[in-house]
Write an enzyme that holds these catalytic residues in place. Sequence first.
Site, PDB file in Angstrom:
ATOM      1  N   CYS A   1      78.482  64.935  26.269  1.00 35.94           N
ATOM      2  CA  CYS A   1      79.047  64.323  25.056  1.00 35.94           C
ATOM      3  C   CYS A   1      78.581  65.371  23.871  1.00 35.94           C
ATOM      4  CB  CYS A   1      78.612  62.823  24.954  1.00 35.94           C
ATOM      5  SG  CYS A   1      79.020  62.202  23.167  1.00 35.94           S
TER       6      CYS A   1
ATOM      7  N   CYS B   1      77.266  63.359  20.781  1.00 39.56           N
ATOM      8  CA  CYS B   1      76.214  62.538  20.728  1.00 39.56           C
ATOM      9  C   CYS B   1      75.656  62.357  22.302  1.00 39.56           C
ATOM     10  CB  CYS B   1      76.325  61.259  19.809  1.00 39.56           C
ATOM     11  SG  CYS B   1      74.905  60.463  19.981  1.00 39.56           S
ATOM     12  N   SER B   2      76.099  61.267  22.648  1.00 40.09           N
ATOM     13  CA  SER B   2      75.455  60.599  23.927  1.00 40.09           C
ATOM     14  C   SER B   2      76.415  59.474  24.677  1.00 40.09           C
ATOM     15  CB  SER B   2      74.092  60.027  23.838  1.00 40.09           C
ATOM     16  OG  SER B   2      74.318  59.056  22.578  1.00 40.09           O
ATOM     17  N   CYS B   3      77.556  59.583  24.546  1.00 44.94           N
ATOM     18  CA  CYS B   3      78.519  58.621  25.380  1.00 44.94           C
ATOM     19  C   CYS B   3      78.242  58.547  26.621  1.00 44.94           C
ATOM     20  CB  CYS B   3      79.836  58.949  24.808  1.00 44.94           C
ATOM     21  SG  CYS B   3      80.372  58.639  23.177  1.00 44.94           S
TER      22      CYS B   3
END
Lengths: 205, 242
Positions: A110, A113-115
């Site tokens: 991702c 960010c951090s999905c």
Amino acid sequence: MSERFKYVEDREMFSAARVKALEALLIEKGIISSEAVDKVIGYFETDMGPFNGAKVVARAWVDPEYKARLLKDTPAAVAEMNFPRGMTGVEGEEMKAVENTSDVHNLIVCTLCSCYPWPLLGLPPYWFKDPSFRARSVREPRAVLKEFGLELDDSVEVRVWDSSAQIRYFVLPERPAGTEGFTEEQLAALLTPEAMQGAAKVKVG
Amino acid sequence: MKLQQYLGGLEGLNDPIDFDTRVFAEPWEKRIFAIHVSMMGLSNHLEGIQDIPSNFDSKYTWADLRERAESMHPFDYFKFRYYEKWVGGVADFLIKGGYINEEEWDAKTAVYLNNADEQLPSVSEPAIDHQVIEYLRKGDSLYRESDRKPQFSAGETVLVRNNHVMLHTRLPGFVRSQKGVIEIVYEGNYTYPNSTGTDGIGEPMPVYCVRFDPKDIWGEHVESKSMIYVDIYEAYMDKLAQ
């Protein structure tokens, strides 16, 4: 030197006090209860975590028809499993499995960010959130994987999936050799979050 | 543009990646994570939320935390660990929303710094706990039934737009102004919790999985035999000029 280049003294103690203060204020102001935070933490220890993804992968390894259904319609195939309710819950509303084969290796990232597919894999590990991983994985996935100890043959195609909208991806890794007689439970025990994000191969023993 | 929106492909971050498989580095990180989740679970746009006895009365979703992460000074973004950024983002929302103020937060912080064993206040409210866990189980899908039909089809080559971003985007920088091939046209439409203004998302619209060749983006010298797949909202795409 600017303050920007410094951390506060006792960085972790300060953050711990800062967060505890925030939680206390939210409780005092009637926004959350004193149990809410512990209940959420507990939920990710017992109900949602990589143990769910491991069971899905193990099932796909032993049942080719299930595997076909998983790749075609991931949420429907996940719903067939005897999991706690919540597999289409937060960060699992839309999930998609992508399959590793001898010719194709998938890696999930991702870059924004951090999905991450919470119901099946739990919460993202630090390497996945690392800005260096997010910067490099799309441009030089082979070099990144090699650093992680996974060297791919030149003949293998690498597919990098950047989770930037609604889909949360996970990898259906290759079943390792030497596991022919394994039960689903034994197979599930071999799986790691890293293998289910394409950052590691599944190893036996 | 904001650096945080252009991380994919960024040169210069060439230190070996720390292959740290921990989810949390410190115990306090679990708690800020759970505070954020609780607030999302009490967001006033959720169904049935009016019956829950919480004084939280704002719409609060991922979009609010992401906006704040992308609004950070880039140096701070790289300086702070993942959940340190969350503390700032969550607190900023609560302060701007009038739920807490800086002074009381500082005062309370001092209390816990002086005595880490000082207990949290004890106020039980099972209806809040139940709502938060129900939110986790039900999710908050962005899927919408809509009459809006996709303007692009699978196999078509498209041009990714480079809309101006004031605050927040879901379009990674490295695919902007690039050509890609539509791999999948997702069924239905997808909304986004907040309007991103000039960036273009927020209303229900089709979303596509688009395939990019890294050689088109970074040149012939990049690694061979790799492809990148990015999920892209329709507002970020243009027809390719013939």
